[in-house]
Design a protein around this motif. Structure first.
Motif, mmCIF file in Angstrom:
data_model
loop_
_atom_site.group_PDB
_atom_site.id
_atom_site.type_symbol
_atom_site.label_atom_id
_atom_site.label_comp_id
_atom_site.label_asym_id
_atom_site.label_seq_id
_atom_site.Cartn_x
_atom_site.Cartn_y
_atom_site.Cartn_z
ATOM 1 N N ALA A 1 -93.517 77.797 18.956
ATOM 2 C CA ALA A 1 -93.545 76.483 18.318
ATOM 3 C C ALA A 1 -94.129 76.651 16.923
ATOM 4 C CB ALA A 1 -94.390 75.495 19.118
ATOM 5 N N VAL A 2 -93.464 76.047 15.960
ATOM 6 C CA VAL A 2 -93.971 76.008 14.589
ATOM 7 C C VAL A 2 -94.860 74.772 14.493
ATOM 8 C CG1 VAL A 2 -93.347 75.752 12.158
ATOM 9 C CG2 VAL A 2 -91.943 77.187 13.674
ATOM 10 N N CYS A 3 -96.139 74.981 14.231
ATOM 11 C CA CYS A 3 -97.113 73.884 14.264
ATOM 12 C C CYS A 3 -97.755 73.676 12.894
ATOM 13 C CB CYS A 3 -98.211 74.202 15.278
ATOM 14 S SG CYS A 3 -97.606 74.520 16.944
ATOM 15 N N ALA A 4 -98.398 72.516 12.753
ATOM 16 C CA ALA A 4 -99.139 72.186 11.531
ATOM 17 C C ALA A 4 -98.266 72.377 10.301
ATOM 18 C CB ALA A 4 -100.418 73.021 11.435
ATOM 19 N N ASN A 5 -97.008 71.922 10.415
ATOM 20 C CA ASN A 5 -96.057 71.980 9.294
ATOM 21 C C ASN A 5 -95.813 73.396 8.785
ATOM 22 O OD1 ASN A 5 -95.691 69.167 9.283
ATOM 23 N ND2 ASN A 5 -97.496 68.891 7.990
ATOM 24 N N GLY A 6 -95.847 74.366 9.686
ATOM 25 C CA GLY A 6 -95.537 75.741 9.306
ATOM 26 C C GLY A 6 -96.737 76.635 9.129
ATOM 27 N N ALA A 7 -97.937 76.094 9.164
ATOM 28 C CA ALA A 7 -99.130 76.909 8.964
ATOM 29 C C ALA A 7 -99.466 77.768 10.177
ATOM 30 C CB ALA A 7 -100.325 76.025 8.613
ATOM 31 N N VAL A 8 -98.998 77.364 11.358
ATOM 32 C CA VAL A 8 -99.368 78.055 12.590
ATOM 33 C C VAL A 8 -98.124 78.329 13.425
ATOM 34 C CG1 VAL A 8 -100.755 77.959 14.700
ATOM 35 C CG2 VAL A 8 -101.590 76.868 12.609
ATOM 36 N N LEU A 9 -98.003 79.564 13.909
ATOM 37 C CA LEU A 9 -96.958 79.909 14.874
ATOM 38 C C LEU A 9 -97.639 80.098 16.219
ATOM 39 C CD1 LEU A 9 -93.966 80.514 15.323
ATOM 40 C CD2 LEU A 9 -94.474 82.933 14.888
ATOM 41 N N LEU B 1 -90.192 78.362 10.381
ATOM 42 C CA LEU B 1 -88.956 78.588 11.121
ATOM 43 C C LEU B 1 -88.299 79.896 10.698
ATOM 44 C CD1 LEU B 1 -86.942 77.599 13.198
ATOM 45 C CD2 LEU B 1 -85.860 76.222 11.412
ATOM 46 N N ALA B 2 -88.393 80.236 9.422
ATOM 47 C CA ALA B 2 -87.842 81.512 8.957
ATOM 48 C C ALA B 2 -88.530 82.683 9.661
ATOM 49 C CB ALA B 2 -88.004 81.625 7.446
ATOM 50 N N ASP B 3 -89.830 82.559 9.903
ATOM 51 C CA ASP B 3 -90.574 83.580 10.641
ATOM 52 C C ASP B 3 -90.004 83.726 12.054
ATOM 53 O OD1 ASP B 3 -92.444 85.209 11.905
ATOM 54 O OD2 ASP B 3 -94.176 84.028 11.327
ATOM 55 N N PHE C 1 -86.185 86.685 16.020
ATOM 56 C CA PHE C 1 -85.019 86.677 16.908
ATOM 57 C C PHE C 1 -83.795 87.349 16.286
ATOM 58 C CE2 PHE C 1 -87.198 82.955 18.948
ATOM 59 C CZ PHE C 1 -87.259 83.486 20.240
ATOM 60 N N GLY C 2 -83.900 87.756 15.035
ATOM 61 C CA GLY C 2 -82.751 88.359 14.372
ATOM 62 C C GLY C 2 -81.636 87.371 14.087
ATOM 63 N N VAL C 3 -82.014 86.128 13.775
ATOM 64 C CA VAL C 3 -81.044 85.060 13.523
ATOM 65 C C VAL C 3 -81.122 84.669 12.049
ATOM 66 C CG1 VAL C 3 -80.403 82.680 14.083
ATOM 67 C CG2 VAL C 3 -81.222 84.209 15.882
ATOM 68 N N ALA C 4 -79.955 84.436 11.433
ATOM 69 C CA ALA C 4 -79.914 84.041 10.026
ATOM 70 C C ALA C 4 -80.055 82.535 9.878
ATOM 71 C CB ALA C 4 -78.597 84.490 9.400
ATOM 72 N N ALA C 5 -80.399 82.111 8.675
ATOM 73 C CA ALA C 5 -80.544 80.682 8.407
ATOM 74 C C ALA C 5 -79.251 79.934 8.702
ATOM 75 C CB ALA C 5 -80.964 80.454 6.957
ATOM 76 N N ASP C 6 -78.094 80.530 8.338
ATOM 77 C CA ASP C 6 -76.831 79.815 8.523
ATOM 78 C C ASP C 6 -76.382 79.764 9.975
ATOM 79 O OD1 ASP C 6 -75.932 82.410 8.923
ATOM 80 O OD2 ASP C 6 -74.618 82.449 7.163
ATOM 81 N N GLU C 7 -77.159 80.396 10.864
ATOM 82 C CA GLU C 7 -76.887 80.319 12.307
ATOM 83 C C GLU C 7 -77.855 79.361 12.996
ATOM 84 O OE1 GLU C 7 -75.364 84.704 13.521
ATOM 85 O OE2 GLU C 7 -77.426 84.615 12.742
ATOM 86 N N THR C 8 -78.638 78.642 12.200
ATOM 87 C CA THR C 8 -79.700 77.779 12.718
ATOM 88 C C THR C 8 -79.369 76.320 12.467
ATOM 89 O OG1 THR C 8 -81.329 79.503 12.219
ATOM 90 C CG2 THR C 8 -82.168 77.267 12.572
ATOM 91 N N ILE C 9 -79.644 75.471 13.450
ATOM 92 C CA ILE C 9 -79.533 74.028 13.288
ATOM 93 C C ILE C 9 -80.927 73.434 13.427
ATOM 94 C CG2 ILE C 9 -79.063 73.556 15.738
ATOM 95 C CD1 ILE C 9 -77.120 71.356 14.804
#
Length: 271
Positions: free
Chosen positions: A64-72, A204-206, A211-219
């Protein structure tokens, strides 16, 4: 887009219904995506301790991406997997001084993390007297401002009664400039300050890299200004019909509101 290989969703106002519940329809489509081995990531302004209440119901055990990206946050392990962009005490004091000028009478709170969602060695959420939480004032331990600002934080929260969050954010950005990022996840007089460049998009990029997934494969799905960078980063950014106008402006698609299972309506194309 083609069937996504990674799904990310904001929680409040997006994945949850107006009654703050996960509906049967939404739970069903999450289950089908997981069965198809497509990771489903919660990306929220929420701190890690607010994640299990949603993740347990949805059967989510990943990140889970938490605190607006500050915490994974690693849900299954109940561990903080990574922290990005801590706000150090010297900076926190400078921010407080500037915010007092821009928003006289504002009240501050700080979000901190340790090793787990709730860490007994860390005061996870500290507030100063008269701090107002739009989600209810029952959480947080009250301390003088010196204690609020005296330890590293992943997020500084600023409340001011009688103002809406759009007004507060504009005033704060005028005095803070690009030293930090200012956003909000509710319109009810609360803004959130984070280290510059730390957003749900970077979080989310992290996850995508792991997972080895690109941005253009993400919704990605969202409804408030703290979702804007994430929707821009994802290959397909979806705004809820109930979203803030700034979010509607950047979305690739607008789905039904959270009260009508807007997330599920889109994901049912593939799952």
């Amino acid at each position: 887009m083609d069937k996504p290989r990674l799904i990310a969703s904001d929680v409040d106002g997006t994945l949850l219904s107006p009654l703050e519940k996960l509906t049967g329809r939404t739970l069903a489509v999450i289950g089908r995506a997981l069965a198809d081995e497509v990771p489903f990531v919660l990306a929220s302004g929420r701190p890690p301790r607010w994640i299990p209440a949603v993740a347990d119901v949805a059967g989510l055990t990943g990140y889970a991406v938490c605190a607006n990206g500050a915490v994974l946050y690693d849900i299954a392990a109940d561990e903080i997997a990574d922290v990005h962009g801590l706000l150090e005490p010297v900076l926190l004091h400078d921010l407080a001084d500037a915010l007092d000028q821009a928003l006289p009478g504002c009240r501050l709170a700080a979000e901190r993390v340790g090793r787990k969602a709730v860490d007994p060695d860390v005061r996870n959420f500290v507030i100063e007297p008269d701090y107002h939480n739009p989600w209810g004032d029952g959480e947080g331990v009250t301390y003088p401002r010196a204690e609020i600002l005296g330890h590293p934080a992943v997020k500084l929260l600023v409340s001011k009664r009688g103002m809406n969050s759009d007004e507060m954010a504009r005033a704060a950005r005028e005095v803070l400039g690009e030293a930090v990022d200012v956003t909000f996840s509710t319109g009810a007089g609360l803004i959130e300050v984070a280290a510059h460049g730390v957003t749900k998009a970077t979080g989310l990029a992290d996850v995508a890299e792991r997972f080895g997934v690109a941005a253009d494969e993400t919704i990605a799905f969202g409804d408030m200004p703290n979702d804007i960078e994430m929707l821009r980063w994802a290959g397909h950014g979806v705004a809820m019909a109930n979203a803030h106008p700034a979010v509607l402006d950047v979305a690739d698609e607008i789905t039904a509101p959270n009260g009508e299972d807007g997330v599920a309506q889109v994901l049912e194309r593939w799952f």
